[in-house]
Design a protein around this motif. Structure first.
Motif, PDB file in Angstrom:
ATOM      1  N   ALA A  47       0.832  -1.210   0.000  1.00  0.00           N
ATOM      2  CA  ALA A  47       0.000   0.000   0.000  1.00  0.00           C
ATOM      3  C   ALA A  47       0.864   1.256   0.000  1.00  0.00           C
ATOM      4  O   ALA A  47       0.563   2.219  -0.719  1.00  0.00           O
ATOM      5  N   ALA A  48       1.933   1.266   0.779  1.00  0.00           N
ATOM      6  CA  ALA A  48       2.800   2.442   0.838  1.00  0.00           C
ATOM      7  C   ALA A  48       3.520   2.664  -0.487  1.00  0.00           C
ATOM      8  O   ALA A  48       3.646   3.801  -0.962  1.00  0.00           O
ATOM      9  N   GLN A  49       3.994   1.582  -1.109  1.00  0.00           N
ATOM     10  CA  GLN A  49       4.692   1.713  -2.389  1.00  0.00           C
ATOM     11  C   GLN A  49       3.772   2.266  -3.476  1.00  0.00           C
ATOM     12  O   GLN A  49       4.106   3.232  -4.167  1.00  0.00           O
ATOM     13  N   LEU A  50       2.609   1.648  -3.622  1.00  0.00           N
ATOM     14  CA  LEU A  50       1.681   2.097  -4.668  1.00  0.00           C
ATOM     15  C   LEU A  50       1.090   3.459  -4.336  1.00  0.00           C
ATOM     16  O   LEU A  50       0.828   4.259  -5.235  1.00  0.00           O
ATOM     17  N   GLY A  51       0.869   3.727  -3.047  1.00  0.00           N
ATOM     18  CA  GLY A  51       0.381   5.048  -2.654  1.00  0.00           C
ATOM     19  C   GLY A  51       1.386   6.133  -2.990  1.00  0.00           C
ATOM     20  O   GLY A  51       1.022   7.208  -3.494  1.00  0.00           O
ATOM     21  N   SER A  52       2.657   5.881  -2.744  1.00  0.00           N
ATOM     22  CA  SER A  52       3.697   6.863  -3.095  1.00  0.00           C
ATOM     23  C   SER A  52       3.767   7.066  -4.603  1.00  0.00           C
ATOM     24  O   SER A  52       3.950   8.185  -5.080  1.00  0.00           O
ATOM     25  N   MET A  53       3.606   5.995  -5.353  1.00  0.00           N
ATOM     26  CA  MET A  53       3.624   6.116  -6.815  1.00  0.00           C
ATOM     27  C   MET A  53       2.423   6.919  -7.317  1.00  0.00           C
ATOM     28  O   MET A  53       2.533   7.658  -8.298  1.00  0.00           O
ATOM     29  N   LYS A  54       1.296   6.780  -6.621  1.00  0.00           N
ATOM     30  CA  LYS A  54       0.133   7.575  -7.030  1.00  0.00           C
ATOM     31  C   LYS A  54       0.335   9.043  -6.709  1.00  0.00           C
ATOM     32  O   LYS A  54      -0.026   9.919  -7.495  1.00  0.00           O
ATOM     33  N   VAL A  55       0.927   9.328  -5.540  1.00  0.00           N
ATOM     34  CA  VAL A  55       1.182  10.718  -5.166  1.00  0.00           C
ATOM     35  C   VAL A  55       2.133  11.372  -6.159  1.00  0.00           C
ATOM     36  O   VAL A  55       1.954  12.536  -6.543  1.00  0.00           O
ATOM     37  N   THR A  56       3.147  10.654  -6.596  1.00  0.00           N
ATOM     38  CA  THR A  56       4.121  11.197  -7.554  1.00  0.00           C
ATOM     39  C   THR A  56       3.674  11.031  -9.004  1.00  0.00           C
ATOM     40  O   THR A  56       4.463  11.268  -9.918  1.00  0.00           O
ATOM     41  N   GLN A  57       2.439  10.553  -9.218  1.00  0.00           N
ATOM     42  CA  GLN A  57       1.819  10.442 -10.543  1.00  0.00           C
ATOM     43  C   GLN A  57       2.525   9.436 -11.453  1.00  0.00           C
ATOM     44  O   GLN A  57       2.405   9.501 -12.674  1.00  0.00           O
ATOM     45  N   GLU A  58       3.234   8.479 -10.870  1.00  0.00           N
ATOM     46  CA  GLU A  58       3.861   7.435 -11.674  1.00  0.00           C
ATOM     47  C   GLU A  58       2.820   6.489 -12.255  1.00  0.00           C
ATOM     48  O   GLU A  58       2.990   5.971 -13.368  1.00  0.00           O
ATOM     49  N   ILE A  59       1.752   6.238 -11.498  1.00  0.00           N
ATOM     50  CA  ILE A  59       0.683   5.372 -12.010  1.00  0.00           C
ATOM     51  C   ILE A  59      -0.005   6.030 -13.196  1.00  0.00           C
ATOM     52  O   ILE A  59      -0.325   5.378 -14.205  1.00  0.00           O
ATOM     53  N   ASP A  60      -0.234   7.341 -13.104  1.00  0.00           N
ATOM     54  CA  ASP A  60      -0.822   8.066 -14.232  1.00  0.00           C
ATOM     55  C   ASP A  60       0.099   8.009 -15.451  1.00  0.00           C
ATOM     56  O   ASP A  60      -0.367   7.926 -16.597  1.00  0.00           O
ATOM     57  N   ALA A  61       1.400   8.043 -15.205  1.00  0.00           N
ATOM     58  CA  ALA A  61       2.350   7.977 -16.318  1.00  0.00           C
ATOM     59  C   ALA A  61       2.276   6.626 -17.018  1.00  0.00           C
ATOM     60  O   ALA A  61       2.344   6.553 -18.253  1.00  0.00           O
ATOM     61  N   LEU A  62       2.122   5.550 -16.251  1.00  0.00           N
ATOM     62  CA  LEU A  62       1.981   4.231 -16.873  1.00  0.00           C
ATOM     63  C   LEU A  62       0.728   4.164 -17.742  1.00  0.00           C
ATOM     64  O   LEU A  62       0.764   3.634 -18.856  1.00  0.00           O
ATOM     65  N   THR A  63      -0.373   4.706 -17.214  1.00  0.00           N
ATOM     66  CA  THR A  63      -1.611   4.714 -17.990  1.00  0.00           C
ATOM     67  C   THR A  63      -1.448   5.517 -19.274  1.00  0.00           C
ATOM     68  O   THR A  63      -1.932   5.127 -20.349  1.00  0.00           O
TER      69      THR A  63
END
Length: 383
Positions: free
Chosen positions: A239-255
């Protein structure tokens, strides 16, 4: 001209009515939070007094030191003027105060930023909590369905993720967790054996401590204790890893790049935990039995060979494989709960900690619910 005075030990608030229907708010003295400040409600009473003023202005000639308490008071006055569509003249205030008020008015307040006092009844709160839990379960089941689709794509070779990420997560979920699993499950075996020995000694049946520890660890305790450990250790980390990636918009970048975050980030984590928790469960079963053997040898003076023979006679392959199957299901639950809370994380640093906490709570609660369901099903099937 009329005047009304409201004083505090170190500050003074005075109201005057000018001839042109202007309300003059006079600020004097030191306006500090530690000294206690007047409420803006006093200004509201003056604004609603007949005849109502057509304009509001200030007199700050005698104003000395001030801090954020003065700004809070003035922002409250500003809100009162906006609600009544009353023009306000801020020019008599010090330049620093005017600049800060302009900045506060330029940035709108976020919705829900202020804590509101709830006046709902207990029944209403209970209903809201029930709806919230039902929605949480719905989100969890939807996420499980999406993960199942990702596993189907993996089965046909279409899932996109890096194998090196899978190896890293496997190491983190497996070898790196040996220490805490060893300590906790060995102690659980000792506790089970000690509690059982105290009772069984009264009937001269001390040897059955081996049955108690062996069956308890292989059927339920080994899998459950491993799952609880991994929920607090690995589920929170996911949860912390994916939450940090969402805060830094890395998940949006993958999409944006056309890569499914579910396949690239979630699939390796679920797969790693699904593979490693059964192995940790077997290891935990052995450590639990070792803990029981330690108590039997030191407290009951039962030889190790006799203890192991009794354990072998009591524990069946059905018990072992049933516990391993439960552990595999628990691993999926923990991984899905951790990844789901990470994806649901807000866009602030504090939200990452909240997501990790919610992942641990969700994972442990669902594991215990699953354990109860398995106990019922296994009892019905006679296993």
């Amino acid at each position: 001209m009329q005047a009304h005075r409201q004083t505090q030990p170190n500050n003074e608030l005075t109201f005057k009515r000018a001839a042109n229907s202007t309300l003059v708010v006079r600020l004097a003295g030191d306006w500090h939070l530690r000294h206690g400040l007047p409420s803006s409600d006093l200004v509201a009473k003056q604004l609603d007094t007949d005849p109502r003023p057509a304009k509001l202005t200030f007199d700050a000639a005698d104003l000395r030191d001030w801090d954020s308490g003065l700004l809070t008071f003035l922002i409250g006055v500003s809100e009162l003027c906006h609600k009544r569509k009353l023009p306000a003249d801020w020019s008599p205030l010090p330049e620093g105060v005017r600049s800060l008020i302009q900045l506060a008015e330029a940035v709108p307040e976020k919705t829900g930023a202020r804590a509101e006092v709830s006046h709902t009844s207990f029944i209403e709160e209970l209903g809201h909590e029930a709806i919230s839990y039902a929605k949480g379960l719905d989100d969890f089941l939807r996420f499980v369905g999406e993960v199942a689709i990702s596993f189907a794509r993996l089965a046909v070779g279409k899932a996109r993720f890096r194998r090196v990420d899978l190896m890293i997560v496997i190491q983190d979920c497996g070898a790196s967790a040996f220490g805490i699993v060893t300590l906790v499950t060995f102690l659980v075996g000792i506790i089970l054996a000690f509690e059982g020995a105290v009772q069984l000694q009264q009937f001269g049946a001390s040897i059955f401590v081996a049955d108690l520890v062996g069956i308890s660890m292989t059927r339920d305790m080994g899998a459950m204790m491993t799952a609880i450990i991994m929920a607090g250790r690995t589920g929170a980390a996911f949860a912390a890893q994916l939450g940090s990636m969402k805060v830094t918009q890395e998940i949006d970048a993958l999409t944006t790049m056309g890569v499914s975050p579910l396949e690239f980030l979630v699939l390796p984590r679920v797969l790693a935990l699904f593979l490693m928790i059964p192995l940790l469960c077997i290891y935990a079963d052995c450590l639990g039995v070792a803990g029981g053997a330690f108590v039997s040898a030191t407290m009951l003076h039962i030889p190790l060979g006799m203890y192991l023979r009794e354990t072998k006679a009591a524990v069946t392959l059905t018990d072992i494989f049933g516990g391993v199957f439960k552990a595999a299901v628990y691993g999926i639950i923990i991984a899905v709960a951790g990844c789901l809370r990470g994806f649901q994380c807000g866009n602030s640093s504090s939200a990452v900690g909240d997501a990790a906490t919610e992942a641990v709570v969700t994972g442990i609660v669902y594991v215990i619910v699953a354990c109860g369901i398995f106990a019922f099903i296994f009892n019905v099937l006679g296993i």
